[in-house]
Design a protein around this motif. Structure first.
Motif, PDB file in Angstrom:
ATOM      1  N   THR A   1       0.843  -1.190   0.000  1.00  0.00           N
ATOM      2  CA  THR A   1       0.000   0.000   0.000  1.00  0.00           C
ATOM      3  C   THR A   1       0.879   1.240   0.000  1.00  0.00           C
ATOM      4  OG1 THR A   1      -1.738   1.194   1.177  1.00  0.00           O
ATOM      5  CG2 THR A   1      -0.196  -0.055   2.520  1.00  0.00           C
ATOM      6  N   THR A   2       0.335   2.325  -0.511  1.00  0.00           N
ATOM      7  CA  THR A   2       1.091   3.581  -0.551  1.00  0.00           C
ATOM      8  C   THR A   2       0.629   4.551   0.529  1.00  0.00           C
ATOM      9  OG1 THR A   2      -0.448   4.463  -2.204  1.00  0.00           O
ATOM     10  CG2 THR A   2       1.538   3.381  -3.020  1.00  0.00           C
ATOM     11  N   GLU A   3      -0.524   4.292   1.150  1.00  0.00           N
ATOM     12  CA  GLU A   3      -1.053   5.169   2.191  1.00  0.00           C
ATOM     13  C   GLU A   3      -0.513   4.773   3.563  1.00  0.00           C
ATOM     14  OE1 GLU A   3      -5.291   6.364   1.897  1.00  0.00           O
ATOM     15  OE2 GLU A   3      -5.344   4.758   0.396  1.00  0.00           O
ATOM     16  N   THR A   4      -0.436   5.756   4.451  1.00  0.00           N
ATOM     17  CA  THR A   4      -0.045   5.489   5.842  1.00  0.00           C
ATOM     18  C   THR A   4      -1.063   6.135   6.772  1.00  0.00           C
ATOM     19  OG1 THR A   4       1.357   7.450   5.959  1.00  0.00           O
ATOM     20  CG2 THR A   4       2.427   5.379   5.310  1.00  0.00           C
ATOM     21  N   VAL A   5      -1.057   5.688   8.021  1.00  0.00           N
ATOM     22  CA  VAL A   5      -1.958   6.236   9.024  1.00  0.00           C
ATOM     23  C   VAL A   5      -1.219   6.246  10.361  1.00  0.00           C
ATOM     24  CG1 VAL A   5      -3.003   4.009   9.605  1.00  0.00           C
ATOM     25  CG2 VAL A   5      -4.297   6.096   9.983  1.00  0.00           C
ATOM     26  N   LYS A   6      -1.528   7.239  11.188  1.00  0.00           N
ATOM     27  CA  LYS A   6      -0.945   7.296  12.526  1.00  0.00           C
ATOM     28  C   LYS A   6      -1.802   6.454  13.448  1.00  0.00           C
ATOM     29  CE  LYS A   6       1.146  10.498  15.714  1.00  0.00           C
ATOM     30  NZ  LYS A   6       1.484  11.893  15.963  1.00  0.00           N
ATOM     31  N   TRP A   7      -1.194   5.479  14.108  1.00  0.00           N
ATOM     32  CA  TRP A   7      -1.913   4.535  14.961  1.00  0.00           C
ATOM     33  C   TRP A   7      -1.960   5.042  16.385  1.00  0.00           C
ATOM     34  CZ3 TRP A   7      -5.513   1.311  14.333  1.00  0.00           C
ATOM     35  CH2 TRP A   7      -5.759   0.260  15.209  1.00  0.00           C
ATOM     36  N   GLU A   8      -2.669   4.340  17.263  1.00  0.00           N
ATOM     37  CA  GLU A   8      -2.866   4.719  18.666  1.00  0.00           C
ATOM     38  C   GLU A   8      -1.566   4.856  19.441  1.00  0.00           C
ATOM     39  OE1 GLU A   8      -5.285   1.459  19.838  1.00  0.00           O
ATOM     40  OE2 GLU A   8      -7.019   2.160  18.702  1.00  0.00           O
ATOM     41  N   ASP A   9      -0.523   4.129  19.029  1.00  0.00           N
ATOM     42  CA  ASP A   9       0.756   4.196  19.744  1.00  0.00           C
ATOM     43  C   ASP A   9       1.624   5.360  19.275  1.00  0.00           C
ATOM     44  OD1 ASP A   9       1.624   3.342  17.276  1.00  0.00           O
ATOM     45  OD2 ASP A   9       2.423   1.429  17.983  1.00  0.00           O
ATOM     46  N   GLY A  10       1.106   6.182  18.348  1.00  0.00           N
ATOM     47  CA  GLY A  10       1.831   7.348  17.865  1.00  0.00           C
ATOM     48  C   GLY A  10       2.721   7.087  16.663  1.00  0.00           C
ATOM     49  N   ASN A  11       2.862   5.833  16.238  1.00  0.00           N
ATOM     50  CA  ASN A  11       3.681   5.490  15.080  1.00  0.00           C
ATOM     51  C   ASN A  11       2.839   5.492  13.809  1.00  0.00           C
ATOM     52  OD1 ASN A  11       6.038   5.023  16.615  1.00  0.00           O
ATOM     53  ND2 ASN A  11       5.314   2.972  17.123  1.00  0.00           N
ATOM     54  N   ALA A  12       3.495   5.743  12.681  1.00  0.00           N
ATOM     55  CA  ALA A  12       2.831   5.693  11.377  1.00  0.00           C
ATOM     56  C   ALA A  12       3.030   4.303  10.782  1.00  0.00           C
ATOM     57  CB  ALA A  12       3.395   6.749  10.458  1.00  0.00           C
ATOM     58  N   TYR A  13       1.942   3.719  10.265  1.00  0.00           N
ATOM     59  CA  TYR A  13       1.967   2.394   9.660  1.00  0.00           C
ATOM     60  C   TYR A  13       1.311   2.450   8.288  1.00  0.00           C
ATOM     61  CZ  TYR A  13       3.007   0.691  14.364  1.00  0.00           C
ATOM     62  OH  TYR A  13       3.581   0.469  15.588  1.00  0.00           O
ATOM     63  N   PRO A  14       1.658   1.511   7.409  1.00  0.00           N
ATOM     64  CA  PRO A  14       0.946   1.414   6.129  1.00  0.00           C
ATOM     65  C   PRO A  14      -0.537   1.140   6.379  1.00  0.00           C
ATOM     66  CG  PRO A  14       2.926   0.062   6.105  1.00  0.00           C
ATOM     67  CD  PRO A  14       2.739   0.535   7.507  1.00  0.00           C
ATOM     68  N   LEU A  15      -1.395   1.667   5.505  1.00  0.00           N
ATOM     69  CA  LEU A  15      -2.842   1.544   5.671  1.00  0.00           C
ATOM     70  C   LEU A  15      -3.436   0.715   4.545  1.00  0.00           C
ATOM     71  CD1 LEU A  15      -5.555   2.383   6.983  1.00  0.00           C
ATOM     72  CD2 LEU A  15      -5.508   4.390   5.501  1.00  0.00           C
ATOM     73  N   GLY A  16      -4.164  -0.330   4.917  1.00  0.00           N
ATOM     74  CA  GLY A  16      -4.929  -1.124   3.961  1.00  0.00           C
ATOM     75  C   GLY A  16      -6.399  -0.906   4.228  1.00  0.00           C
ATOM     76  N   LYS A  17      -7.141  -0.532   3.207  1.00  0.00           N
ATOM     77  CA  LYS A  17      -8.580  -0.286   3.383  1.00  0.00           C
ATOM     78  C   LYS A  17      -9.358  -1.517   2.943  1.00  0.00           C
ATOM     79  CE  LYS A  17      -8.298   4.671   2.859  1.00  0.00           C
ATOM     80  NZ  LYS A  17      -8.718   5.854   2.109  1.00  0.00           N
ATOM     81  N   VAL A  18     -10.328  -1.919   3.765  1.00  0.00           N
ATOM     82  CA  VAL A  18     -11.179  -3.051   3.444  1.00  0.00           C
ATOM     83  C   VAL A  18     -12.630  -2.576   3.331  1.00  0.00           C
ATOM     84  CG1 VAL A  18      -9.669  -4.783   4.476  1.00  0.00           C
ATOM     85  CG2 VAL A  18     -11.393  -3.686   5.883  1.00  0.00           C
ATOM     86  N   HIS A  19     -13.404  -3.238   2.487  1.00  0.00           N
ATOM     87  CA  HIS A  19     -14.795  -2.838   2.275  1.00  0.00           C
ATOM     88  C   HIS A  19     -15.727  -3.414   3.334  1.00  0.00           C
ATOM     89  CE1 HIS A  19     -13.875  -1.003  -1.549  1.00  0.00           C
ATOM     90  NE2 HIS A  19     -13.203  -2.090  -1.885  1.00  0.00           N
ATOM     91  N   ILE A  20     -15.323  -4.528   3.929  1.00  0.00           N
ATOM     92  CA  ILE A  20     -16.171  -5.173   4.933  1.00  0.00           C
ATOM     93  C   ILE A  20     -15.282  -5.895   5.937  1.00  0.00           C
ATOM     94  CG2 ILE A  20     -16.481  -7.343   3.700  1.00  0.00           C
ATOM     95  CD1 ILE A  20     -19.516  -7.022   4.531  1.00  0.00           C
ATOM     96  N   SER A  21     -15.679  -5.877   7.183  1.00  0.00           N
ATOM     97  CA  SER A  21     -14.922  -6.547   8.250  1.00  0.00           C
ATOM     98  C   SER A  21     -15.919  -7.164   9.231  1.00  0.00           C
ATOM     99  CB  SER A  21     -14.018  -5.542   8.973  1.00  0.00           C
ATOM    100  OG  SER A  21     -14.799  -4.653   9.744  1.00  0.00           O
ATOM    101  N   SER A  22     -15.414  -7.735  10.293  1.00  0.00           N
ATOM    102  CA  SER A  22     -16.300  -8.323  11.300  1.00  0.00           C
ATOM    103  C   SER A  22     -17.171  -7.260  11.969  1.00  0.00           C
ATOM    104  CB  SER A  22     -15.485  -9.068  12.350  1.00  0.00           C
ATOM    105  OG  SER A  22     -14.606  -8.182  13.010  1.00  0.00           O
ATOM    106  N   ALA A  23     -16.756  -6.000  11.906  1.00  0.00           N
ATOM    107  CA  ALA A  23     -17.541  -4.926  12.518  1.00  0.00           C
ATOM    108  C   ALA A  23     -18.712  -4.498  11.641  1.00  0.00           C
ATOM    109  CB  ALA A  23     -16.653  -3.722  12.802  1.00  0.00           C
ATOM    110  N   SER A  24     -18.701  -4.848  10.345  1.00  0.00           N
ATOM    111  CA  SER A  24     -19.783  -4.408   9.462  1.00  0.00           C
ATOM    112  C   SER A  24     -20.475  -5.549   8.713  1.00  0.00           C
ATOM    113  CB  SER A  24     -19.232  -3.407   8.436  1.00  0.00           C
ATOM    114  OG  SER A  24     -18.217  -3.993   7.637  1.00  0.00           O
ATOM    115  N   HIS A  25     -19.973  -6.777   8.795  1.00  0.00           N
ATOM    116  CA  HIS A  25     -20.584  -7.901   8.087  1.00  0.00           C
ATOM    117  C   HIS A  25     -21.820  -8.380   8.837  1.00  0.00           C
ATOM    118  CE1 HIS A  25     -21.155 -11.820   6.287  1.00  0.00           C
ATOM    119  NE2 HIS A  25     -20.363 -11.415   5.298  1.00  0.00           N
ATOM    120  N   PRO A  26     -22.945  -8.535   8.146  1.00  0.00           N
ATOM    121  CA  PRO A  26     -24.189  -8.949   8.808  1.00  0.00           C
ATOM    122  C   PRO A  26     -24.081 -10.258   9.594  1.00  0.00           C
ATOM    123  CG  PRO A  26     -24.636  -8.250   6.567  1.00  0.00           C
ATOM    124  CD  PRO A  26     -23.140  -8.287   6.716  1.00  0.00           C
TER     125      PRO A  26
END
Length: 68
Positions: A32-57
């Motif tokens: 991936t080319t995107e990054t995101v700042k995580w809860e621990d303050g470090n920047a990590y690569p970001l992978g976006k998903v369309h559905i996960s256990s939080a949104s799957h029926p």
């Protein structure tokens, strides 16, 4: 089993389900080319998903059974 067929370059990656506002940090080989700042303050690569256990029926209990 064949040797040397599995990747060896695992790294920390954040996967994000923007629909549900859910993200988790895990090890992955996803590119991936995107990054995101995580809860621990470090920047990590970001992978976006369309559905996960939080949104799957199936996991949220919002699924409907349709009889034929």
């Amino acid at each position: 089993m064949k040797s040397s067929i599995h990747p060896q370059s695992y790294r920390p990656v954040v996967f994000s389900d923007d629909q549900a506002g859910f993200a988790f940090l895990t090890q992955s080989t996803a590119q991936t080319t995107e990054t995101v700042k995580w809860e621990d303050g470090n920047a990590y690569p970001l992978g976006k998903v369309h559905i996960s256990s939080a949104s799957h029926p199936c996991f949220t209990g919002a699924g409907k059974i349709i009889g034929t």
